[in-house]
Every structure is written in C-alpha cells, then in structure tokens.
Design a protein around this motif. Structure first.
Motif, PDB file in Angstrom:
ATOM      1  N   ASP A   5      -7.178 -13.117  -8.724  1.00 24.05           N
ATOM      2  CA  ASP A   5      -6.024 -13.908  -8.305  1.00 24.05           C
ATOM      3  C   ASP A   5      -4.731 -13.474  -8.994  1.00 24.05           C
ATOM      4  O   ASP A   5      -3.793 -14.257  -9.129  1.00 24.05           O
ATOM      5  N   TYR A   6      -4.671 -12.221  -9.435  1.00 23.97           N
ATOM      6  CA  TYR A   6      -3.445 -11.700 -10.035  1.00 23.97           C
ATOM      7  C   TYR A   6      -2.410 -11.436  -8.939  1.00 23.97           C
ATOM      8  O   TYR A   6      -2.771 -11.198  -7.774  1.00 23.97           O
ATOM      9  N   PRO A   7      -1.122 -11.436  -9.270  1.00 29.16           N
ATOM     10  CA  PRO A   7      -0.083 -11.174  -8.260  1.00 29.16           C
ATOM     11  C   PRO A   7       0.022  -9.685  -7.926  1.00 29.16           C
ATOM     12  O   PRO A   7       1.036  -9.029  -8.175  1.00 29.16           O
ATOM     13  N   THR A   8      -1.046  -9.137  -7.373  1.00 31.52           N
ATOM     14  CA  THR A   8      -1.111  -7.726  -6.964  1.00 31.52           C
ATOM     15  C   THR A   8      -1.584  -7.664  -5.518  1.00 31.52           C
ATOM     16  O   THR A   8      -1.962  -8.686  -4.936  1.00 31.52           O
ATOM     17  N   LYS A   9      -1.613  -6.472  -4.939  1.00 31.60           N
ATOM     18  CA  LYS A   9      -1.908  -6.365  -3.509  1.00 31.60           C
ATOM     19  C   LYS A   9      -3.309  -6.813  -3.134  1.00 31.60           C
ATOM     20  O   LYS A   9      -3.535  -7.239  -1.994  1.00 31.60           O
ATOM     21  N   ASP A  10      -4.289  -6.710  -4.053  1.00 32.59           N
ATOM     22  CA  ASP A  10      -5.624  -7.200  -3.725  1.00 32.59           C
ATOM     23  C   ASP A  10      -6.148  -8.239  -4.729  1.00 32.59           C
ATOM     24  O   ASP A  10      -7.320  -8.599  -4.700  1.00 32.59           O
TER      25      ASP A  10
END
Length: 322
Positions: free
Chosen positions: A209-214
């Motif tokens: 659930d990190y603010p990255t693309k996946d």
C-alpha cells in the motif's frame, strides 16, 4: 597502493579487494568474520581477524603499513533488524568507526573511503535524491551511518582527515567467481534467486500500500562491480581532494514486483510470493541521482539494465549452490 580494507570478507568489500588485487595493489583485510567465512577471503590478501572495537589491534595493524588509504565496509546492514536492536547498530557501526578513526589519526593515516548509505536520507521529499537533500533517517541503521558522516566532517575540518563518503542504494550482481552470500541473507535479489533455486518456498513482500505504481517499495539497484569501480576512483581522488560526498546509483527505480518479474525473465522459474505487512522504517521510494560522481570522478556504470545485473547474480548463485 597499499590499502587496508575493513569488512573485506563481505560481499562489497570482498569485491573491491579482488579488483584492487587484480590491478596489482597490496591489500590487508581487517574483518571479524561475524557475518562471513574465511573461505570468502581472496587469495593474495593479508588477513587480520579482529573487531573494530579492538583499538590496540587496529593500531598494531596500521603499524605494519603505512597504508595509502583505508576502505571501510565493516558494518551491520539490516535496517529492519536495527529497529529491534538499535543499540547494537550504534555500538558496531558508529562507535566501531570512531575506534577506526582514532587508530588512523594515532598512526598518521589520513585517507578513508567510507561505505555510507542512502538510508541517511530517510523518506525523501523528491526523487531522484541529490546529495544536498535533507538527511533524516527512518531507522537506526541509517542513523548509525549518518553519525559517522558527521564525525568524518569534523575529523576533516579539525584534524585534516581526507575522506570520501559514498551513499549507495541496493547493490546486486556478481563478478566472475564472487557474489552475494550474506549470513543470514536479507537482500531482495538473492532471496528471490533462492526461490528460483528451490532453496526457499516464497519471497516475502513487505507492504502493498505504498504510494507507488503497484503499491510496493521502489529501490535503485546498482551492480557490485560498478560500485567497486566508484570506490577505487574515490580513493585515487583523495590524493588531490580533501572531501567527497557522492551518491552511487543507477538513477532509475524498480518496485519489488518489477524485480520479481525480472528474476522470472532471467531464470525462467516461477516465483511464489507471500504478502506481509509493512516493515517499520522502510521508505517508499529511494532512487539516486549519480550526476555528481559522474561529473567529479568520471564514474559511469557499465551494468545499467536490471536484467543484466540479475543475470550475473543468477550465474553465480547457480555455481555457488551447485
């Protein structure tokens, strides 16, 4: 040159020692073997088994010089573990380095290349990260290294110590005959390769659930030989430069899932995953700008593609685990 290498029985230190020896330099390795084996030592190097806390042994080792420079790799490196045992990391990484610096000053040695880390930056405010970015580690491992950087700055300004602090990111890959084999292993790529080899059932993904693309963490991966080349360039530069602080990285980031896909492509093997909660102290994105070291030292990575980095590691791991 005659070079003292602390942590020279480890993955990065051992690679650097092999490159130094191949170029005709004389190498003395100082290592406690706490996370490595005597068999990992390169032929042709002098070996001193000891702990950085042993100031007397350090001074005795320096008295067998003089050394043209010190390359300092000896450290505990597991960020997650440092959240559980911060005192161990400050004792080993910070206090141990102070003992080394004191021994250097006492014996008239004034050049050191320090193995620092991108963990000094903590959670970056922007990407890529430049050397003048805010320094605010999110784990004791990064803090233990940043404290060493502060000590080096003072030793430079007040005692004339020349130093290079190289902040690097995730190191991977292998050179001919030597690769990554930590005990215990904690790095992503060799852990995934263990799955490909059937030595491990699955790879754990910590956080989706990190603010990255996946949703998985992004990291910058650099080949160990490119990193070793940078250390040799930095030591040479200290002959004419008093202070060097540089990032070393690929300049591009890959998510955990993208690394897993790369391993699948390279090995042709299925990779099972285990989804886990986030680990405390893990920044979402760490990607370096290496513009400064390219401009100042003429460094240029030779292995820029992730698949090529993993392919060299895969070749070595198959032989090492045969």
């Amino acid at each position: 040159m005659n070079v003292l290498v602390t942590g020279g029985a480890g993955y990065i230190g051992g690679t650097v020692c092999r490159l130094l020896l191949a170029q005709g330099h004389t190498v003395t390795i100082f290592d406690s073997l706490c996370h490595s084996r005597r068999e990992a030592l390169p032929a042709g190097a002098t070996f001193v088994e000891g702990d950085l806390a042993d100031r007397a042994l350090l001074e005795k080792t320096f008295s067998n010089g003089p050394f043209d420079g010190v390359m300092h790799f000896a450290a505990l490196i597991e960020a997650g573990d440092s959240m559980k045992k911060p005192e161990v990391y400050f004792r080993n990484n910070t206090a141990g380095t102070l003992s080394l610096l004191e021994a250097m000053l006492a014996t008239g040695h004034d050049k050191i290349v320090f193995s620092s880390t991108a963990a000094c930056y903590g959670e970056p405010e922007s990407a890529p990260i430049f050397e003048d970015a805010r320094l605010k580690p999110t784990n004791p491992y990064g803090e233990s290294k940043l404290l060493v950087e502060y000590m080096l700055q003072w030793m430079n300004s007040q005692r004339g110590l020349r130093y290079a602090s190289l902040r690097y990111f995730n190191v991977a890959g292998a050179i001919e005959g030597y690769g990554e084999a930590h005990e215990p292993e904690s790095h992503l790529i060799p852990l995934i390769l263990d799955v490909a080899l059937g030595k491990r059932a699955s790879i754990k993904i910590f956080g989706q659930d990190y603010p990255t693309k996946d949703g998985t963490c992004i990291r910058d991966y650099i080949h160990v030989q490119d990193l070793a080349d940078a250390h040799l360039l930095a030591l040479d530069a200290l002959s004419t430069t008093e202070k060097i602080i540089c990032n070393i990285g690929n300049g591009q980031g890959f998510t955990v899932l993208e690394v897993i896909e790369s391993v699948k492509r390279v090995t042709g093997k299925p990779i099972a995953v285990e989804l886990c909660d986030r680990r405390a102290g893990d920044p979402a994105v760490l990607v370096a700008s290496s513009d400064k070291i390219k401009a100042e030292l003429g460094w240029k990575p030779r292995f820029a593609e992730l698949d090529a980095i993993i392919a060299s590691a895969w070749k070595w791991h198959q032989i090492h685990n045969a």
